[in-house]
Design a protein around this motif. Structure first.
Motif, mmCIF file in Angstrom:
data_model
loop_
_atom_site.group_PDB
_atom_site.id
_atom_site.type_symbol
_atom_site.label_atom_id
_atom_site.label_comp_id
_atom_site.label_asym_id
_atom_site.label_seq_id
_atom_site.Cartn_x
_atom_site.Cartn_y
_atom_site.Cartn_z
ATOM 1 N N ILE A 294 0.827 -1.198 0.000
ATOM 2 C CA ILE A 294 0.000 0.000 0.000
ATOM 3 C C ILE A 294 0.866 1.255 0.000
ATOM 4 O O ILE A 294 0.537 2.259 -0.654
ATOM 5 C CB ILE A 294 -0.974 0.002 1.215
ATOM 6 N N SER A 295 2.003 1.203 0.687
ATOM 7 C CA SER A 295 2.884 2.376 0.711
ATOM 8 C C SER A 295 3.573 2.569 -0.630
ATOM 9 O O SER A 295 3.802 3.703 -1.071
ATOM 10 C CB SER A 295 3.915 2.247 1.832
ATOM 11 N N ARG A 296 3.897 1.459 -1.322
ATOM 12 C CA ARG A 296 4.507 1.578 -2.653
ATOM 13 C C ARG A 296 3.511 2.139 -3.656
ATOM 14 O O ARG A 296 3.862 2.945 -4.529
ATOM 15 C CB ARG A 296 5.029 0.209 -3.111
ATOM 16 N N LEU A 297 2.250 1.719 -3.538
ATOM 17 C CA LEU A 297 1.210 2.266 -4.412
ATOM 18 C C LEU A 297 1.042 3.769 -4.167
ATOM 19 O O LEU A 297 0.911 4.557 -5.116
ATOM 20 C CB LEU A 297 -0.115 1.550 -4.156
ATOM 21 N N ALA A 298 1.063 4.147 -2.891
ATOM 22 C CA ALA A 298 0.923 5.569 -2.553
ATOM 23 C C ALA A 298 2.091 6.377 -3.107
ATOM 24 O O ALA A 298 1.911 7.494 -3.599
ATOM 25 C CB ALA A 298 0.841 5.732 -1.032
ATOM 26 N N PHE A 299 3.295 5.806 -3.053
ATOM 27 C CA PHE A 299 4.481 6.506 -3.545
ATOM 28 C C PHE A 299 4.381 6.723 -5.054
ATOM 29 O O PHE A 299 4.634 7.818 -5.569
ATOM 30 C CB PHE A 299 5.731 5.687 -3.200
ATOM 31 N N GLU B 26 -9.145 24.691 -3.147
ATOM 32 C CA GLU B 26 -9.444 23.374 -3.708
ATOM 33 C C GLU B 26 -8.599 23.137 -4.960
ATOM 34 O O GLU B 26 -8.376 24.040 -5.759
ATOM 35 C CB GLU B 26 -10.929 23.304 -4.049
ATOM 36 N N HIS B 27 -8.139 21.896 -5.114
ATOM 37 C CA HIS B 27 -7.266 21.568 -6.251
ATOM 38 C C HIS B 27 -7.767 20.294 -6.917
ATOM 39 O O HIS B 27 -7.891 19.252 -6.264
ATOM 40 C CB HIS B 27 -5.826 21.375 -5.749
ATOM 41 N N ARG B 28 -8.059 20.400 -8.218
ATOM 42 C CA ARG B 28 -8.494 19.224 -8.979
ATOM 43 C C ARG B 28 -7.296 18.606 -9.683
ATOM 44 O O ARG B 28 -6.496 19.304 -10.316
ATOM 45 C CB ARG B 28 -9.557 19.614 -10.004
ATOM 46 N N VAL B 29 -7.182 17.283 -9.567
ATOM 47 C CA VAL B 29 -6.049 16.558 -10.159
ATOM 48 C C VAL B 29 -6.582 15.550 -11.173
ATOM 49 O O VAL B 29 -7.274 14.589 -10.793
ATOM 50 C CB VAL B 29 -5.238 15.816 -9.083
ATOM 51 N N PRO B 30 -6.287 15.727 -12.472
ATOM 52 C CA PRO B 30 -6.695 14.720 -13.457
ATOM 53 C C PRO B 30 -5.847 13.460 -13.287
ATOM 54 O O PRO B 30 -4.633 13.544 -13.099
ATOM 55 C CB PRO B 30 -6.401 15.410 -14.798
ATOM 56 N N LEU B 31 -6.499 12.301 -13.322
ATOM 57 C CA LEU B 31 -5.807 11.038 -13.078
ATOM 58 C C LEU B 31 -5.563 10.291 -14.389
ATOM 59 O O LEU B 31 -6.493 10.080 -15.177
ATOM 60 C CB LEU B 31 -6.626 10.167 -12.127
ATOM 61 N N CYS B 32 -4.326 9.893 -14.606
ATOM 62 C CA CYS B 32 -3.998 9.089 -15.783
ATOM 63 C C CYS B 32 -4.470 7.650 -15.560
ATOM 64 O O CYS B 32 -4.911 7.279 -14.465
ATOM 65 C CB CYS B 32 -2.489 9.133 -16.032
ATOM 66 N N ASP B 33 -4.367 6.844 -16.601
ATOM 67 C CA ASP B 33 -4.849 5.454 -16.511
ATOM 68 C C ASP B 33 -4.104 4.680 -15.427
ATOM 69 O O ASP B 33 -4.704 3.893 -14.686
ATOM 70 C CB ASP B 33 -4.697 4.761 -17.868
ATOM 71 N N ARG B 34 -2.800 4.874 -15.329
ATOM 72 C CA ARG B 34 -2.029 4.138 -14.330
ATOM 73 C C ARG B 34 -2.448 4.552 -12.922
ATOM 74 O O ARG B 34 -2.548 3.713 -12.017
ATOM 75 C CB ARG B 34 -0.524 4.375 -14.539
ATOM 76 N N ALA B 35 -2.738 5.815 -12.699
ATOM 77 C CA ALA B 35 -3.201 6.260 -11.386
ATOM 78 C C ALA B 35 -4.531 5.604 -11.038
ATOM 79 O O ALA B 35 -4.766 5.218 -9.885
ATOM 80 C CB ALA B 35 -3.335 7.776 -11.364
ATOM 81 N N SER B 36 -5.397 5.449 -12.037
ATOM 82 C CA SER B 36 -6.679 4.784 -11.800
ATOM 83 C C SER B 36 -6.472 3.310 -11.452
ATOM 84 O O SER B 36 -7.178 2.752 -10.604
ATOM 85 C CB SER B 36 -7.569 4.905 -13.034
ATOM 86 N N GLU B 37 -5.494 2.675 -12.102
ATOM 87 C CA GLU B 37 -5.171 1.273 -11.774
ATOM 88 C C GLU B 37 -4.699 1.160 -10.323
ATOM 89 O O GLU B 37 -5.063 0.211 -9.609
ATOM 90 C CB GLU B 37 -4.073 0.757 -12.710
ATOM 91 N N ILE B 38 -3.888 2.119 -9.893
ATOM 92 C CA ILE B 38 -3.404 2.116 -8.503
ATOM 93 C C ILE B 38 -4.577 2.236 -7.540
ATOM 94 O O ILE B 38 -4.639 1.551 -6.517
ATOM 95 C CB ILE B 38 -2.397 3.268 -8.290
ATOM 96 N N LEU B 39 -5.545 3.075 -7.873
ATOM 97 C CA LEU B 39 -6.711 3.242 -7.006
ATOM 98 C C LEU B 39 -7.526 1.961 -6.906
ATOM 99 O O LEU B 39 -8.020 1.622 -5.827
ATOM 100 C CB LEU B 39 -7.577 4.396 -7.520
ATOM 101 N N CYS B 40 -7.662 1.253 -8.017
ATOM 102 C CA CYS B 40 -8.402 -0.023 -7.998
ATOM 103 C C CYS B 40 -7.737 -1.012 -7.052
ATOM 104 O O CYS B 40 -8.394 -1.690 -6.258
ATOM 105 C CB CYS B 40 -8.488 -0.604 -9.401
#
Length: 394
Positions: free
Chosen positions: A232-237, A277-291
């Motif tokens: 989980i920490s590696r995913l967060a990094f 407030e700050h909006r951050v667009p997420l790339c595909d890899r970031a979405s994979e990390i969230l899953c």
């Protein structure tokens, strides 16, 4: 003794108060005297009649009480005596209610806590004072603290913990400013003269150590190849690197901030350094990390929970990972790597990268005319960044 019988029209001046050196008693008028001791110390003395008896009342040293303040105090005491009261008894009663430095610091912390957007900073604010200031100042009454007292608190850490020492100095100053505003003390803030008694610190480290952007893809590949505990920490990094976000923003991320269908992460103003407030667009890899993080998180509100599901990962988790990997850089330094890459390897305007980093616009004219947050262009930028990290030669 000099100055006896001085009339109001021949009252002392501030220049005289500073210049007088000879031991003696110098009249300012209406019973107020400047006393110069043989040692050279200067103090204020008020001679008045209280309830039929002549009394000499000390008003404090010149270093703490100015001429104007001494006159103000003397006037208040004369009025009390004229009305039949006892200024000394009232002063003792007032002093009994004055807080100690520790009590004042806790009050200041409580009053300001709601204004701090970062709970961690709020906790650190009082913790540093409890650790470094309270042992020297904590039990001392707030009106009795002088520059030597502050010096004794700062000296042990001034060179060994320079950054912490500077923060402690600033926080002590805040408490003493509050005490003056609350009527608990008068005169200059003792923090203002403490620098003269402290040695010069070494040069500050102005920048966070960062990898050259050309080396970041190899680092990410190495991070992805690691296995075992701490997934989980590696995913967060990796999520931090992909989004160019700050450590606290990532560690505090919650699922209700994530719009997975639209691949958007909205960090609330309370958790942003600039308070917006700050909006951050997420790339595909970031979405994979969230899953993957959702699978590991087991229904917690935090995206990257720590060992206790309702608490975030430690703010040291990325630094410890870097140390285990033998790296001397910082997690924050990846924001610098991202900025250098955006400037040198893309054709997108400079302000796109600046908004991606949630930097404050210093130019007021530019800030006034920029209404949007360039989300579409930033989505393109973050997609390019993710592609570069995975296929740097493409």
């Amino acid at each position: 003794m000099g100055g006896k019988g001085r009339h109001p029209e021949k009252a002392l001046t501030t220049v005289q108060v500073r210049a007088l050196k000879s031991p003696g008693r110098y009249a300012d008028g209406h019973g107020l005297y400047l006393v110069v001791d043989p040692s050279g110390a200067k103090r204020w003395l008020l001679r008045i009649v209280v309830q039929g008896r002549r009394r000499d009342i000390g008003l404090g040293g010149v270093g703490l009480i100015s001429l104007a303040e001494a006159r103000e105090k003397a006037l208040a005491y004369r009025k009390t005596a004229r009305d039949g009261g006892d200024p000394m008894a009232e002063r003792k009663k007032a002093q009994a209610t004055l807080p100690t430095f520790a009590e004042a610091a806790e009050l200041v912390h409580a009053e300001h806590q709601s204004t701090w957007k970062n709970p961690k900073h709020a906790a650190q604010w009082i913790t540093t004072l409890r650790t470094y200031a309270f042992p020297h100042l904590g039990a001392k009454r707030i009106d009795q603290i002088e520059t030597p007292d502050v010096l004794r608190a700062l000296s042990p850490i001034w060179l060994t913990k320079p950054e912490t020492a500077r923060r402690v100095r600033q926080r002590i100053g805040t408490v003493l400013d509050w005490a003056k505003a609350a009527g608990h003390r008068s005169g200059d803030n003792p923090i203002e003269g403490v620098a003269k008694g402290l040695p010069k610190q070494g040069e500050r480290e102005e920048h966070h150590a960062a990898l050259p952007y050309a080396e970041v893809p190899a680092f990410v590949a190495r991070l992805r190849a690691m296995s075992g505990p701490g997934e989980i920490s590696r995913l967060a990094f990796e999520f931090l690197i992909l989004t160019a976000a700050r450590t606290g923003e990532v560690l505090g991320a919650q699922w209700d901030e994530i719009d997975e269908p639209n691949q958007l992460w909205t960090v609330p103003s309370a958790r942003m350094k600039a308070g917006r407030e700050h909006r951050v667009p997420l790339c595909d890899r970031a979405s994979e990390i969230l899953c993957r993080a959702r699978d590991l998180g087991a229904g917690t509100k935090l995206v990257f929970p720590g060992r206790e599901s309702e608490r975030p990962l430690s703010n040291m988790v990325f630094l410890m990972a870097l140390r285990r990997m033998g790296m001397t850089i910082t997690a924050h330094g990846f924001r610098s790597s991202f900025r250098d890459w955006a400037a040198e390897a893309t054709n997108l305007p400079r302000e796109v990268a600046e908004v991606a980093l949630a930097h404050t616009i210093e130019n007021r004219v530019e800030a006034a005319y920029r209404r949007g947050d360039l989300l579409a262009k930033r989505a393109e930028l973050m997609s390019l960044w993710s592609g570069y990290l995975t296929h740097p030669k493409a």
